[in-house]
Enzyme design. Structure first.
Site, PDB file in Angstrom:
ATOM      1  CG  ASP A  88      -1.596   1.277   1.536  1.00 16.36           C
ATOM      2  OD1 ASP A  88      -1.404   2.255   0.780  1.00 16.36           O
ATOM      3  OD2 ASP A  88      -2.328   1.343   2.544  1.00 16.36           O
ATOM      4  CD  GLN A 133      -0.193   8.780   3.896  1.00 17.31           C
ATOM      5  OE1 GLN A 133       0.469   9.749   3.520  1.00 17.31           O
ATOM      6  NE2 GLN A 133      -1.458   8.905   4.246  1.00 17.31           N
TER       7      GLN A 133
END
Lengths: 436, 141
Positions: free
Chosen positions: A227, A230
């Site tokens: 993921d 960020q």
């Protein structure tokens, strides 16, 4: 347009001085960001200290102009039309796809078709959980994630495990926020079919060693999913080097529009997966009772795509490259350092996460003793300081840390030390309101 | 854009010195309210009169933000000594107000100090904090 490009080059030089120049040049650039003027919202609201870029970043004018330019000059339904306008729209999407491939360290000629556009990281991860997970997960198998996942890389795996009768296993960080090899090896094993991990935690700011984690996953033939919501906006990502199997990120955290995101997947995996959403554009041929699928990536892009968003994401990546990751990382590191040092001087602040500022990637979480984070954020808002407060879509992590909620400041390279000054003044105001 | 100060003197005073925040030992009714997204937790206890018509004592315990704590204290003060029927009406008024409905002057007066929380209705993220005690009350009477 020419003006913007010039300004971009100018900035690059300035950023270079920030990174390699004299101490004074660095200090003055941190005092007054040379980048805010590129961002219309920041330029027109000097009263605002925007410290919530981890939630969504601001967009530079070049991105907003690109979005508008698509509708003004090349608007047509891509792929469908047999006329010139539609061809141009299709070319714009293909160029963007190639750019995303380059941005992720891929070979744009070979790998361009393994870039799938979707709405955001959540949708990308759902795509993997719904289309890929059932092809590998069975009863008794395990999916291994970390306790610091954003809910968008957690709930899809709860659902996938429930559907398959599989078990969801968690890796936990040590006191410095690090998930070490011992913990990885304790949790990833022969029953593991999928390992999915947040690259950079949106609460702790730590960057997980997803390369090592992926290597361990592959020892057991498990797939590695990253993921990157960020990470992709803050440091260079090379998925070839990470050797992962899927990587997802959102456009809106990378200075692009809201509503456009990216999933990259290893070709053989994408190719073997059934579609996620079905409908227009994702088929090869359809009869009354059956359908066959278009090749990757169209198989995963049902319906009309956000072509303007894709075109604007292309512009956002160009903008990031014009600033340069070296400058971006240098500025964010300096901002985090300064912020943690100054927060550390306030005896009513409890910092959360690693002690080492270098381990925080643009994110600093904290609490104000005896004051609820929502009150902190509301009072800071009265002083024009925008921060996030709450559980940050990471409730299991906050449970693990033993807190209900916390305050979070997050930086992008456009922030400067005046934003930190306002934060510190605001926090002193919070303290005096409750304990004055 | 002007930002309203929801942290009025009254709110800060109720938060700092809540007269109705204590364990009520002899209670007839108890209900727990939570705001999972904030981590706010509250237990509201009431002691009704023998005929069950009047709230003789109301008190709460728990933790949360200043808005939820002050709102609970203001509510407990307002409903103490009121009939259950009147407490229901007041809680309905408060929830309508905090959801953004404009109240008549008469209703505003009936809410008394609770009406001072009206500006929170324009801060969507904080509405749940202000509502917590009132929804908890609503769930128990």
């Amino acid at each position: 347009m020419a003006n913007r490009t010039l300004q971009g080059e100018h900035m690059l030089t300035e950023a270079g001085r920030v990174e390699w120049g004299s101490r004074n040049a660095r200090a003055s650039a941190l005092a007054h960001s040379p980048y805010k003027r590129d961002f219309p919202l920041l330029a027109t609201r000097p009263d605002l200290a925007f410290l919530d870029s981890a939630a969504t970043a601001q967009r530079p004018a070049v991105v907003l102009e690109a979005q508008k330019r698509f509708y003004e000059t090349m608007n047509a339904n891509a792929l469908r039309g047999l006329y010139q306008l539609s061809v141009e729209a299709t070319e714009a999407i293909n160029a963007a796809r190639a750019h995303v491939a380059r941005f992720l360290g891929l070979d744009e000629r070979k790998d361009v078709r393994d870039i799938v556009f979707c709405r955001n990281t959540s949708e990308a991860l759902n795509l993997v959980a719904y289309s890929f997970a059932p092809t590998v997960l069975g009863p008794g198998d395990e999916v291994c994630i970390t306790v610091m996942e954003h809910h968008s890389n957690l709930i899809p795996w709860q659902q996938a495990c429930r559907a398959a009768g599989a078990k969801l296993v968690y890796m936990y960080p040590n006191e410095q926020g690090i998930i070490d090899e011992e913990e990885m090896r304790a949790k990833i094993g022969p029953r593991t079919k999928i390992v999915s991990c947040v690259h950079v935690s949106n609460v702790l700011g730590v960057a997980n060693d997803v390369k090592l984690m992926g290597a361990i996953a592959h020892e057991f033939d498990a797939a590695m999913i990253v993921d990157g919501a960020q990470s992709a906006p803050h440091f260079p990502v090379d998925v070839t080097d990470l050797d992962c199997d899927f990587f997802a990120f959102s456009g809106h955290k990378a200075f692009g529009p809201m509503g456009i995101g990216v999933l990259w997947g290893r070709h053989e995996l994408l190719d073997a997966m059934p579609p996620f959403l079905t409908g227009g554009e994702m088929i090869d041929s359809v009869t009354e009772q059956t359908a066959t699928w278009a090749p990757v990536p169209e198989k995963f892009e049902a319906g009309t795509q956000d072509a303007a968003g894709i075109y604007a994401l292309d512009a956002a990546l160009t903008y990031i490259e014009s600033v340069g990751f070296e400058a971006i990382q240098a500025r964010e590191r300096a901002l985090v350092n300064q912020c943690m040092r100054r927060l550390g001087e306030l005896d009513f602040i409890r910092l959360i996460g690693p002690d080492d500022p270098e381990a925080h990637h643009g994110v600093v979480s904290f609490n104000v003793c005896t004051v609820h984070p929502h009150d902190v954020a509301s009072i800071l808002d009265m002083d024009g300081v925008a921060i996030r407060a709450g559980h940050h879509c990471a409730q299991p992590l906050l449970d693990f840390l033993g807190i209900d909620s916390c305050c979070r400041v997050s930086f992008a390279f456009y922030n400067d030390s005046s934003d930190i000054d306002r934060l510190i003044d605001g926090l002193n105001h919070v303290w005096s309101m409750f304990h004055g | 854009m002007a930002r309203e100060n929801i942290y009025t003197a009254a709110l800060m005073e109720h938060n700092a010195h809540p007269d109705y925040k204590y364990e009520l030992d002899e209670f007839t009714h108890e209900h727990e309210g939570i705001n999972p997204s904030c981590g706010d937790e509250m237990v509201l206890r009431l002691r009704l009169s023998d005929d069950g018509q009047t709230i003789e004592e109301a008190a709460f315990t728990g933790s949360g933000c200043a808005v939820s704590q002050a709102s609970a204290d203001i509510m407990a003060e307002l409903i103490t000594g009121e009939t259950v029927e009147e407490a229901k009406r007041l809680s309905d008024l408060f929830i309508r107000m905090i959801q953004g409905e404009e109240l008549s002057e008469e209703d505003q007066e009936d809410l008394d100090e609770a009406y001072e929380l009206e500006s929170i209705s324009r801060m969507p993220a904080r509405v749940k904090c202000a509502e917590l005690a009132w929804r908890t009350l609503d769930g128990m009477i």
